[in-house]
Design a protein around this motif. Sequence first.
Motif, mmCIF file in Angstrom:
data_model
loop_
_atom_site.group_PDB
_atom_site.id
_atom_site.type_symbol
_atom_site.label_atom_id
_atom_site.label_comp_id
_atom_site.label_asym_id
_atom_site.label_seq_id
_atom_site.Cartn_x
_atom_site.Cartn_y
_atom_site.Cartn_z
ATOM 1 N N UNK A 1 8.339 40.386 -11.272
ATOM 2 C CA UNK A 1 7.314 40.402 -10.223
ATOM 3 C C UNK A 1 7.862 39.898 -8.894
ATOM 4 N N UNK A 2 8.931 39.093 -8.948
ATOM 5 C CA UNK A 2 9.463 38.512 -7.697
ATOM 6 C C UNK A 2 10.453 39.449 -7.014
ATOM 7 N N UNK A 3 10.850 40.506 -7.706
ATOM 8 C CA UNK A 3 11.897 41.376 -7.151
ATOM 9 C C UNK A 3 11.522 42.067 -5.842
ATOM 10 N N UNK A 4 10.292 42.558 -5.664
ATOM 11 C CA UNK A 4 10.004 43.254 -4.403
ATOM 12 C C UNK A 4 10.042 42.329 -3.185
ATOM 13 N N UNK A 5 9.987 41.016 -3.398
ATOM 14 C CA UNK A 5 10.066 40.085 -2.274
ATOM 15 C C UNK A 5 8.794 40.022 -1.445
ATOM 16 N N UNK A 6 7.670 40.434 -2.016
ATOM 17 C CA UNK A 6 6.373 40.331 -1.321
ATOM 18 C C UNK A 6 5.573 39.226 -2.018
ATOM 19 N N UNK A 7 4.451 38.781 -1.434
ATOM 20 C CA UNK A 7 3.690 37.709 -2.093
ATOM 21 C C UNK A 7 3.300 38.077 -3.533
ATOM 22 N N UNK B 1 14.629 44.059 -19.676
ATOM 23 C CA UNK B 1 14.952 44.638 -18.361
ATOM 24 C C UNK B 1 13.961 45.724 -17.943
ATOM 25 N N UNK B 2 13.057 46.125 -18.830
ATOM 26 C CA UNK B 2 12.187 47.266 -18.551
ATOM 27 C C UNK B 2 11.324 47.078 -17.316
ATOM 28 N N UNK B 3 10.766 45.885 -17.137
ATOM 29 C CA UNK B 3 9.912 45.632 -15.962
ATOM 30 C C UNK B 3 10.735 45.676 -14.677
ATOM 31 N N UNK B 4 11.919 45.092 -14.751
ATOM 32 C CA UNK B 4 12.851 45.092 -13.624
ATOM 33 C C UNK B 4 13.119 46.546 -13.197
ATOM 34 N N UNK B 5 13.391 47.396 -14.177
ATOM 35 C CA UNK B 5 13.713 48.803 -13.891
ATOM 36 C C UNK B 5 12.497 49.511 -13.299
ATOM 37 N N UNK B 6 11.326 49.278 -13.878
ATOM 38 C CA UNK B 6 10.124 49.971 -13.376
ATOM 39 C C UNK B 6 9.704 49.464 -11.997
ATOM 40 N N UNK C 1 2.366 45.816 -0.775
ATOM 41 C CA UNK C 1 2.116 44.639 0.074
ATOM 42 C C UNK C 1 2.102 43.351 -0.737
ATOM 43 N N UNK C 2 1.703 43.468 -2.017
ATOM 44 C CA UNK C 2 1.614 42.264 -2.852
ATOM 45 C C UNK C 2 1.745 42.661 -4.317
ATOM 46 N N UNK C 3 2.217 41.694 -5.109
ATOM 47 C CA UNK C 3 2.223 41.865 -6.563
ATOM 48 C C UNK C 3 1.142 40.953 -7.129
#
Length: 347
Positions: A91-97, A61-66, A75-77
């Motif tokens: 990486x998909x959590x922010x909802x950007x490309x 869960x660490x990446x999710x939390x960070x 703007x992008x990941x």
Amino acid sequence: MGLATHPEVVEAGCEALRKYGVHSATSRGRFGTNPPVLEVERRAAEFFGTEDAFYFGSGYAGNHILVSATADRMEAVLLDESSHYCVQEAARLPGVPVITFRHGDPEDLRRAAAPWGRVLVMADAVGPSDGSTAPVPEYLEVLKTREQAVLLLDDAHGFGVLGPDGRGLLDELGLWPQVNGGGPEDSDSRVCMVVCGTLAKALGGFGGIIPGTAAFVEKVRSSSHYFDGSSAPASAVAGSTAKALELVIRQPELRQRLQENIARLRGGLRDLGLNPPPGRTAHFGVALEKAETMRAIYEALKSKGILLPYIAAYSGIPPQGILRFAVFADHTPEQIDFLLSELRSLL
Ligand SMILES: Cc1ncc(COP(=O)(O)O)c(C=O)c1O
């Protein structure tokens, strides 16, 4: 570090269980912060040389939390194509490309970053399967021209192993003081470096960890709903984990022994012509040409009491799979030599 069955680690878990029950039945944001959980955070901060640390149920869960704490207005990941599943999913959590770049390739990161101003870059600090290390200084060089950049690294496999103080890849690279809120106040760098990891590998305990400055850790705790929406780590787990950290701090010879074992195994494999990847990680993958050969080696070694897993599919491994080595501090030189001599007879 070979601490999972250490008598003091086991006893500390039993004691915490007797004293505090299975867990506090509520989240950290309510009444879930019982003393063993706080003790893990205190010990982790001591080990990592930081003001504070956030301890949670799983390194996955660490990446999710960070991401929740750092991806605002990105703007992008930009994602290393071979990242661990937990990095890819977060990486998909922010909802950007989400744009992938070739594994460990700063020039391909430059290409991926070119159209964007504010970017979140995500990768494993140490590849979970092959043990490769991210070229962090080169990434920072590429990113310094961006309007704003966050470099988020998962160092699950570097924590406890790499660096003069065992704080992971960024410690090895001399960059640890700049991580997780530690950058110099007057820095004009637009790159912010953040890292998460696990206590469930070299550090001998269980659960995820994000060490950092008090302000950074406070931000992490309050930006993700994990603190308020998930049960605190179980008492026995926290009790054992705190003790494991105490032993790692108290007994630096454990890391010394681990490093000696790593050097012995890597050197022996090189003598066999097996070419482990460069670096000083305790785990790494070696790919032979044929899957059948690797599967046969795995089976033959298993019959001799040696576990050298053949991994057919996992994030970041070649199509034929790998033999995945992992060496511990409590392996004896004789055990390592036994593996090497058995391997020699099978190759
Ligand atoms: C890079 C990476 N991150 C996170 C994890 C998961 O950590 P945990 O077992 O603490 O959930 C792993 C597990 O293998 C991993 O390889």
